[in-house]
Write a protein that holds these residues in place. Structure first.
Motif, PDB file in Angstrom:
ATOM      1  N   LEU A 103      -7.972   4.236  32.139  1.00 52.14           N
ATOM      2  CA  LEU A 103      -7.022   4.414  31.304  1.00 52.14           C
ATOM      3  C   LEU A 103      -7.255   4.157  29.970  1.00 52.14           C
ATOM      4  CD1 LEU A 103      -4.064   2.642  33.603  1.00 52.14           C
ATOM      5  CD2 LEU A 103      -4.410   4.899  33.240  1.00 52.14           C
ATOM      6  N   LEU A 104      -8.170   3.330  29.397  1.00 49.36           N
ATOM      7  CA  LEU A 104      -8.168   3.155  28.066  1.00 49.36           C
ATOM      8  C   LEU A 104      -9.153   4.037  27.749  1.00 49.36           C
ATOM      9  CD1 LEU A 104      -9.221  -0.795  28.142  1.00 49.36           C
ATOM     10  CD2 LEU A 104      -7.453   0.409  27.332  1.00 49.36           C
ATOM     11  N   SER A 105      -9.979   4.822  28.478  1.00 47.88           N
ATOM     12  CA  SER A 105     -10.658   5.923  27.958  1.00 47.88           C
ATOM     13  C   SER A 105      -9.970   7.316  27.704  1.00 47.88           C
ATOM     14  CB  SER A 105     -11.714   6.267  28.831  1.00 47.88           C
ATOM     15  OG  SER A 105     -11.412   6.816  30.069  1.00 47.88           O
ATOM     16  N   ARG A 106      -8.810   7.148  28.362  1.00 50.85           N
ATOM     17  CA  ARG A 106      -7.862   8.218  28.218  1.00 50.85           C
ATOM     18  C   ARG A 106      -6.878   7.948  26.962  1.00 50.85           C
ATOM     19  NH1 ARG A 106      -4.963  10.575  33.251  1.00 50.85           N
ATOM     20  NH2 ARG A 106      -4.548  12.035  31.760  1.00 50.85           N
ATOM     21  N   ARG A 107      -6.794   6.816  26.505  1.00 50.34           N
ATOM     22  CA  ARG A 107      -5.848   6.430  25.596  1.00 50.34           C
ATOM     23  C   ARG A 107      -4.599   7.250  25.686  1.00 50.34           C
ATOM     24  NH1 ARG A 107     -10.126   6.326  20.319  1.00 50.34           N
ATOM     25  NH2 ARG A 107     -11.574   5.172  21.436  1.00 50.34           N
ATOM     26  N   HIS A 108      -3.903   7.099  26.782  1.00 49.52           N
ATOM     27  CA  HIS A 108      -2.580   7.714  27.014  1.00 49.52           C
ATOM     28  C   HIS A 108      -1.814   6.546  27.385  1.00 49.52           C
ATOM     29  CE1 HIS A 108       0.346  10.140  28.678  1.00 49.52           C
ATOM     30  NE2 HIS A 108      -0.076  11.321  28.464  1.00 49.52           N
ATOM     31  N   GLY A 109      -0.806   6.308  26.455  1.00 46.82           N
ATOM     32  CA  GLY A 109       0.372   5.314  26.667  1.00 46.82           C
ATOM     33  C   GLY A 109       1.005   5.254  28.116  1.00 46.82           C
ATOM     34  N   GLN A 110       1.544   6.459  28.440  1.00 41.08           N
ATOM     35  CA  GLN A 110       2.526   6.372  29.598  1.00 41.08           C
ATOM     36  C   GLN A 110       1.538   6.164  31.000  1.00 41.08           C
ATOM     37  OE1 GLN A 110       4.326   9.995  30.194  1.00 41.08           O
ATOM     38  NE2 GLN A 110       5.734   9.249  31.998  1.00 41.08           N
ATOM     39  N   ALA A 111       0.181   6.910  30.789  1.00 39.60           N
ATOM     40  CA  ALA A 111      -0.616   6.849  31.984  1.00 39.60           C
ATOM     41  C   ALA A 111      -1.017   5.206  32.123  1.00 39.60           C
ATOM     42  CB  ALA A 111      -2.058   7.482  31.666  1.00 39.60           C
ATOM     43  N   ARG A 112      -0.976   4.263  31.194  1.00 39.26           N
ATOM     44  CA  ARG A 112      -1.210   3.097  31.453  1.00 39.26           C
ATOM     45  C   ARG A 112      -0.314   2.474  32.197  1.00 39.26           C
ATOM     46  NH1 ARG A 112      -3.184   1.837  25.145  1.00 39.26           N
ATOM     47  NH2 ARG A 112      -4.946   3.493  25.097  1.00 39.26           N
ATOM     48  N   ALA A 113       0.917   2.852  32.424  1.00 36.48           N
ATOM     49  CA  ALA A 113       1.755   2.178  33.491  1.00 36.48           C
ATOM     50  C   ALA A 113       1.067   2.277  34.819  1.00 36.48           C
ATOM     51  CB  ALA A 113       3.312   2.879  33.146  1.00 36.48           C
ATOM     52  N   ALA A 114       0.537   3.026  35.359  1.00 37.15           N
ATOM     53  CA  ALA A 114      -0.343   3.171  36.389  1.00 37.15           C
ATOM     54  C   ALA A 114      -1.093   1.824  36.847  1.00 37.15           C
ATOM     55  CB  ALA A 114      -1.067   4.674  36.506  1.00 37.15           C
ATOM     56  N   LEU A 115      -1.607   1.192  35.860  1.00 40.04           N
ATOM     57  CA  LEU A 115      -2.184   0.080  35.745  1.00 40.04           C
ATOM     58  C   LEU A 115      -1.570  -1.031  36.850  1.00 40.04           C
ATOM     59  CD1 LEU A 115      -4.732  -1.384  35.239  1.00 40.04           C
ATOM     60  CD2 LEU A 115      -3.697  -2.319  33.258  1.00 40.04           C
ATOM     61  N   ILE A 116      -0.300  -0.927  36.529  1.00 41.58           N
ATOM     62  CA  ILE A 116       0.552  -1.831  37.406  1.00 41.58           C
ATOM     63  C   ILE A 116       0.346  -1.428  38.733  1.00 41.58           C
ATOM     64  CG2 ILE A 116       2.995  -3.012  37.676  1.00 41.58           C
ATOM     65  CD1 ILE A 116       3.531  -1.973  34.753  1.00 41.58           C
ATOM     66  N   GLY A 117       0.326  -0.430  38.991  1.00 42.53           N
ATOM     67  CA  GLY A 117       0.168  -0.005  40.399  1.00 42.53           C
ATOM     68  C   GLY A 117      -0.750  -0.693  41.415  1.00 42.53           C
ATOM     69  N   LEU A 118      -1.706  -1.073  40.857  1.00 44.19           N
ATOM     70  CA  LEU A 118      -2.967  -1.614  41.937  1.00 44.19           C
ATOM     71  C   LEU A 118      -2.292  -3.030  42.481  1.00 44.19           C
ATOM     72  CD1 LEU A 118      -6.140  -0.870  40.270  1.00 44.19           C
ATOM     73  CD2 LEU A 118      -5.573  -0.723  42.622  1.00 44.19           C
ATOM     74  N   PRO A 119      -1.616  -3.983  41.878  1.00 45.30           N
ATOM     75  CA  PRO A 119      -1.408  -5.091  42.248  1.00 45.30           C
ATOM     76  C   PRO A 119       0.224  -4.673  43.053  1.00 45.30           C
ATOM     77  CG  PRO A 119      -0.956  -5.011  39.817  1.00 45.30           C
ATOM     78  CD  PRO A 119      -2.031  -4.058  39.896  1.00 45.30           C
ATOM     79  N   TYR A 120       0.819  -3.865  42.353  1.00 45.92           N
ATOM     80  CA  TYR A 120       2.089  -3.415  43.099  1.00 45.92           C
ATOM     81  C   TYR A 120       2.139  -2.952  44.382  1.00 45.92           C
ATOM     82  CZ  TYR A 120       6.796  -1.352  43.455  1.00 45.92           C
ATOM     83  OH  TYR A 120       7.987  -0.906  43.757  1.00 45.92           O
TER      84      TYR A 120
END
Length: 281
Positions: A103-120
Motif C-alpha cells: 500500500l505504501l508503494s502505491r501511495r494511494h490513500g483510499q487503498a490504504r483502508a484495505a490494510l485494516i482488512g487483515l485484522p478485520y
C-alpha cells in the motif's frame, strides 16, 4: 447485519428467512463436525470476506491485496487445526507487513483502508478456529456464541420493525433504531441465559450480561460496515446471499463479536483456553 431492502417494512422478511433456513443448518453441521470440516468452512468464508472487503474499500478489485487477505484468512484455521496458534498469529503479522509495504508503494490513500482488512478478516477467523479447537468446551462455546449473535440479529430486526422509534445512527444506517438495539440486547441475553441452563454451565448471570454486551458489540460491527458501505456509495458488500447481500453483510456482527471473544480469551487465559474463558465464570 446489513440487508438488501425491498418494498415495504417486511418486504425482505421471507427471502431473509429462506436464506437463513438454508445456511444455518449447514453452518451448525460443519461446526458440530469440527476438525477439517470447520476449518474448510472458515477458510471459504474468510476468502469470500477478503474479496468483498478489498473491493468495498478500494472501489475495485486489487489482486495483490485480495491475495494477501485471502491467504491469511484461508491459512489461519489450518494452522490452528495443526495446533500452531502462534504460527497463525505470525502469519497474519507477516501478511499485514506485506500489505503495508504494498500500500505504501502505491501511495494511494483510499487503498490504504484495505490494510485494516487483515485484522478485520483474519483475526475473527482465528478466534472462531481457536474457539472450536478446545476439545472440552469448544463445541458448546461456538454454538453458544453463534446462537447469541443470531438471537441479537433477530431481536434487532423484529423489534426494530415492530416498534420503530428514534434512529440509532441515522447518518450511518438510517434503518437502525434504539428499539432495535434493545431488541438485540434482550434477544441475546435471553438466548445466552437459556443456553447456559441447557448446557448446565456454572454461572448464568455473568453469561446473561456477557451475551447482552456481545449484542452491543455486534450492533457496533454492523454500524462499522454500514459506515464503510456509505463511504463506498453501495448498499451491500456483495450479492451472494439473497435478502442479506454479501458475506460481510451477513457476518458483520459476528466479526466484531469474534474479535471481542478473542480479546476476552487472550486476556483471561491465553489462546489455548478461549472457549473456557468465554463460558466459565
Amino acid at each position: 447485519m446489513g440487508a438488501t431492502n425491498t418494498s415495504g417494512k417486511w418486504g425482505d422478511f421471507a427471502i431473509r428467512t429462506g436464506s437463513a433456513v438454508l445456511l444455518v443448518p449447514v453452518v451448525i453441521a460443519l461446526a458440530w463436525l469440527g476438525g477439517a470440516w470447520f476449518a474448510l468452512l472458515l477458510a471459504v468464508f474468510g476468502v469470500l470476506m477478503a474479496l468483498e472487503w478489498v473491493r468495498l474499500v478500494n472501489g475495485k478489485p486489487d489482486l495483490i491485496q485480495q491475495g494477501l487477505h485471502g491467504a491469511a484468512a484461508a491459512a489461519v484455521p489450518w494452522l490452528v487445526l495443526a495446533k500452531l496458534p502462534g504460527t497463525a498469529f505470525a502469519f497474519i503479522a507477516l501478511a499485514w507487513v506485506a500489505s503495508l509495504l504494498w500500500l505504501l508503494s502505491r501511495r494511494h490513500g483510499q487503498a490504504r483502508a484495505a490494510l485494516i482488512g487483515l485484522p478485520y478478516i483474519a483475526l475473527p477467523v482465528l478466534s472462531l478456529a481457536l474457539l472450536r479447537a478446545d476439545a472440552t468446551h469448544g463445541l458448546s462455546a461456538l454454538l453458544w456464541l453463534m446462537i447469541v449473535v443470531w438471537s441479537a440479529d433477530t431481536g434487532a430486526y423484529l423489534v426494530g420493525r415492530l416498534v420503530g422509534g428514534p434512529k440509532l445512527a441515522p447518518q450511518i444506517s438510517p434503518g437502525k433504531t434504539w428499539s432495535g438495539l434493545v431488541g438485540a440486547v434482550t434477544g441475546a441475553a435471553l438466548a445466552g441465559g437459556l443456553l447456559g441452563r441447557v448446557m448446565d454451565l456454572p454461572a448464568i448471570p455473568p453469561l446473561v450480561a456477557l451475551a447482552g454486551l456481545l449484542a452491543v458489540i455486534a450492533q457496533l460491527g454492523d454500524l462499522f460496515e454500514s459506515h464503510l458501505k456509505r463511504q463506498a456509495g453501495v448498499k451491500d458488500s456483495g450479492k451472494l446471499i439473497p435478502g442479506h447481500g454479501g458475506i460481510l453483510d451477513r457476518v458483520d456482527g459476528l466479526i466484531a463479536v469474534a474479535l471481542g471473544v478473542l480479546a476476552i480469551g487472550v486476556l483471561r487465559s491465553g489462546t489455548n483456553n478461549i472457549a473456557a474463558a468465554l463460558l466459565l465464570w
